[in-house]
Design a protein around this motif. Structure first.
Motif, PDB file in Angstrom:
ATOM      1  N   GLU A 314      46.004  37.028  42.924  1.00 15.82           N
ATOM      2  CA  GLU A 314      46.142  36.123  41.549  1.00 15.82           C
ATOM      3  C   GLU A 314      46.666  34.033  41.769  1.00 15.82           C
ATOM      4  OE1 GLU A 314      45.707  36.526  37.865  1.00 15.82           O
ATOM      5  OE2 GLU A 314      47.897  36.997  37.664  1.00 15.82           O
ATOM      6  N   GLY A 379      38.375  38.516  36.986  1.00 14.44           N
ATOM      7  CA  GLY A 379      38.627  38.889  35.723  1.00 14.44           C
ATOM      8  C   GLY A 379      38.790  39.522  34.975  1.00 14.44           C
ATOM      9  N   HIS A 383      42.220  43.707  37.294  1.00 17.33           N
ATOM     10  CA  HIS A 383      42.509  41.410  37.380  1.00 17.33           C
ATOM     11  C   HIS A 383      43.839  41.544  37.974  1.00 17.33           C
ATOM     12  CE1 HIS A 383      41.808  37.548  38.296  1.00 17.33           C
ATOM     13  NE2 HIS A 383      43.272  37.420  37.803  1.00 17.33           N
ATOM     14  N   GLY A 444      34.583  43.669  39.316  1.00 17.48           N
ATOM     15  CA  GLY A 444      36.038  44.431  39.504  1.00 17.48           C
ATOM     16  C   GLY A 444      35.686  46.041  40.246  1.00 17.48           C
TER      17      GLY A 444
END
Length: 681
Positions: A314, A379, A383, A444
């Motif tokens: 990220e 998210g 994550h 995910g």
């Protein structure tokens, strides 16, 4: 038909002629060309008549242990490569790059064997692509080692790159295809059908906004070699080379990753990362200008790397993964400045295989230990979790055992790893899984696809399977078969290639793989599967315990139970039938047909007394809800008395198949042996 195809392949394989005395044809009387032929052919290294031009001085270039690398590279080309590239390794199974067979075909075309009159089957031209659940991308053209990428916001726009074949049916070059309807139909791309002066090893991706499609390829070695970068501004319809990332060092096995996360906040969003190796030393190049230029980092602590991949988290931290083959380690290095510099090599885990290993369906090119990396940027609950997927042998030393797939995951930047297996542990018979690829969807969920031989007890035929994990890789859903029909083992030197591909946008899952069902067991074509709307209702038939022992003519074989693995809420009845129908002399009875999705049926085959002995492979097809899924019923038939009685005591009808004691006479001893249903001595 399945059994007939297998018989034709075996017959053609046995037709290759023995060479004449080669020594008088050679240029150097000090070289024993007959011995060179025998030694290389015994190892599966193909003979080429250009070997006859090699002198003793030429052959001295080859190290003593050169033939430990049994890739499909003829001896004269090995000499040429070592003269060009003295830095090549001198022992082990990875002395020559995996692209060497393709580079040979680019420079020299087909093997030259003037004394061998066996001719390959004629090659058809391109044909229209049929619309089906599995869509043939490359038409009648050979394709393998395929990569796929879906537009980041429009799942109707899909691009595929694959190793291809030129019009002469021999030369391998990279080809690109594009689709504007989500992969249902395909067109060859302008400027990339094939890419001029390219070799192979495609990799594909998109810019974060979808303005550009990206690709990379290995360059043709005779033109200098290297890693070349291409860009398309019309969704893959046409391509232009924008950069030469590296040149002239016999590069191999490149792959690409584009950081698409959190543009405007992540300073490295939009960066393109391309990984490859030179002489098994790993490199990574990065571009921050849409592929116009690249900067390269060399990992000085990599000595035997190949089969790499890249991912980013990220924050734009880059993780570069590769196997260190000699050390039997999966390793990685980390960059916090967008790929300009990397820290020291770290270890994920050990492997059982060191580089490549032999399994029945992949016995020419051999299964290849390579990695697929991804990071969860959904998210969700997991994550920023990082994942690594690879195939490995189940046994150190690769003696016995099978090929399997592993997935590792880490929540702390690679400091610690948990390892899981995305397929069942126990099979009714030995089963191989290989050439996996992995991606993560917007929820995910972790998706993995791979080849699987579970539908063939002989471990020769393959199918593509898919599975997924909803809990971060801790547990896995039952595997779903994606292929309607199994692909037969390929006998060419390339076989299944080194990797397949997988791309996901939204709930649209697009795997791509090599498949030869369209070619009746010949060379493979590139196929894209479509799993729309996430996980679809599916059934996968399987035998609980296939037949193991030969059966006698005139007998009834033990019943074999067929069950179906159900996923996605599949709820329709399944009807089973042999397709094509069983040949004369065989009759099948099902204990129940059709079958409820969670039910089973017992298949019992009766054999006529005059059934010919031999090995049979029958295609059993289950159909339900518009789907068809097949598996192979293998049956071995021994010699019974039926065919012997009419020829017993009649020398003019002698048939050595029924001479069970091998005394050149069909007599009472053969009849007695047949009553016991024996096989020939």
């Amino acid at each position: 038909m399945t059994a007939m195809v297998g018989m034709v392949v075996l017959c053609m394989a046995g037709m290759a002629q023995e060479p004449p005395d080669l020594n008088p044809l050679g240029t150097d009387p000090l070289v024993d060309y007959n011995d060179l032929f025998q030694r290389t052919e015994a190892l599966g290294i193909p003979w080429d008549d250009r070997n006859l031009g090699l002198s003793q001085e030429d052959l001295a270039v080859l190290p003593e242990r050169d033939f430990e690398d049994i890739q499909q590279v003829p001896v004269f080309y090995r000499v040429l490569l070592r003269q060009r590239f003295p830095h090549l390794q001198r022992s082990g199974r990875a002395q020559y790059p995996r692209s060497a067979p393709e580079q040979f075909r680019l420079e020299f075309g087909a093997l030259r064997r003037a004394w061998d009159k066996t001719k390959p089957a004629a090659k058809k031209g391109d044909t229209a692509i049929e619309l089906e659940a599995n869509n043939n991308v490359s038409g009648e053209r050979y394709g393998a080692e395929s990569a796929i990428a879906v537009h980041p916001t429009n799942p109707d726009l899909v691009i595929v790159g694959t190793n291809g074949v030129d019009a002469n049916g021999v030369t391998s070059r990279q080809r690109h295809y594009y689709s504007t309807d989500g992969g249902r139909t395909w067109q060859p791309a302008a400027g990339a059908a094939p890419l001029p002066n390219s070799c192979c090893d495609p990799t594909m991706d998109w810019s974060p906004d979808g303005q550009y499609a990206y690709a990379a390829a290995l360059a043709e070695l005779s033109g200098g070699g290297g890693v070349w970068f291409y860009r398309s501004d019309d969704a893959g319809a046409s391509w232009n080379r924008t950069a030469i990332i590296s040149s002239g060092n016999f590069e191999d096995k490149e792959y690409m990753h584009v950081d698409k996360f959190n543009c405007g906040v992540n300073p490295h969003c939009g960066n393109i990362y391309v990984t490859w190796h030179v002489g098994n030393s790993m490199r990574l190049s990065r571009s921050d200008d849409n592929g116009a230029s690249f900067t390269t980092f060399v990992h000085q602590d990599s000595q035997s790397g190949i089969g790499s991949d890249v991912t980013s988290d990220e924050n734009g931290v880059v993780y570069h993964f590769w196997p260190e083959t000699q050390a039997r380690l999966l390793t990685f290095a980390v960059s916090t400045d967008g790929g300009l510099n990397f820290g020291p090599r770290q270890t994920v885990t050990e492997t059982n295989a060191s580089f490549i290993y032999n399994i029945p369906s992949f016995d020419r090119r051999l299964a290849f230990v390579h990695v697929s990396a991804a990071t969860d940027l959904s998210g969700g609950a997991y994550h920023n979790r990082m994942y690594l997927c690879w195939n490995d042998h189940s046994v150190v030393g690769n003696v016995g055992g099978t090929s399997l797939v592993r997935v590792a995951y880490s929540d702390d930047g690679g400091q610690s790893w948990q390892i899981t297996q995305p397929h069942r542990d126990k099979d009714p018979f030995a089963t191989d899984r290989f050439n996996p690829w992995m991606e993560i969807d917007r929820n995910g969920w972790v998706h993995v696809v791979y080849y699987d031989t579970r539908n063939d007890p002989a471990r020769l035929r393959t199918d593509m399977y898919h599975t997924y994990s909803r809990d971060g890789g801790a547990t896995w859903a039952p595997e779903t078969r994606l292929t309607e029909s199994s692909s037969q083992r390929m006998d060419d030197g390339f076989q299944w290639g080194d990797y397949n591909g997988l791309a996901i946008v939204g709930d649209e899952i697009r795997p791509v793989w090599t498949d030869n069902r369209f070619n009746s067991g010949g060379r493979g074509y590139t196929v894209v599967g479509r799993i729309a709307g996430g996980i679809v209702p599916e059934f996968t038939p399987a035998f609980t315990a296939p037949l193991q022992d030969p059966q006698c003519p005139g007998s009834t074989a033990p019943s074999v139970t067929v069950t179906s693995q159900i996923t996605g809420g599949f709820s329709q009845e399944i009807t089973y039938a042999f397709d094509p129908p069983l040949p004369e002399g065989f009759e099948a009875v099902f204990s129940e047909n059709p079958v409820q999705p969670d039910g089973s049926t017992a298949v019992t085959l009766s054999l006529d007394p005059f059934v010919m002995p031999g090995d049979y492979a029958f295609r059993l097809v289950g159909r339900g809800a518009g789907k068809s899924r097949d598996l192979t019923y293998n049956l071995s038939v021994s010699i019974g008395p039926g065919p012997i009685r009419p020829i017993w005591g009649r020398p003019e009808l002698f048939n050595e198949t029924y001479d069970l004691d091998q005394n050149r006479v069909i007599n009472v001893l053969d009849l007695v042996a047949s009553l016991n249903c024996q096989t020939p001595l």
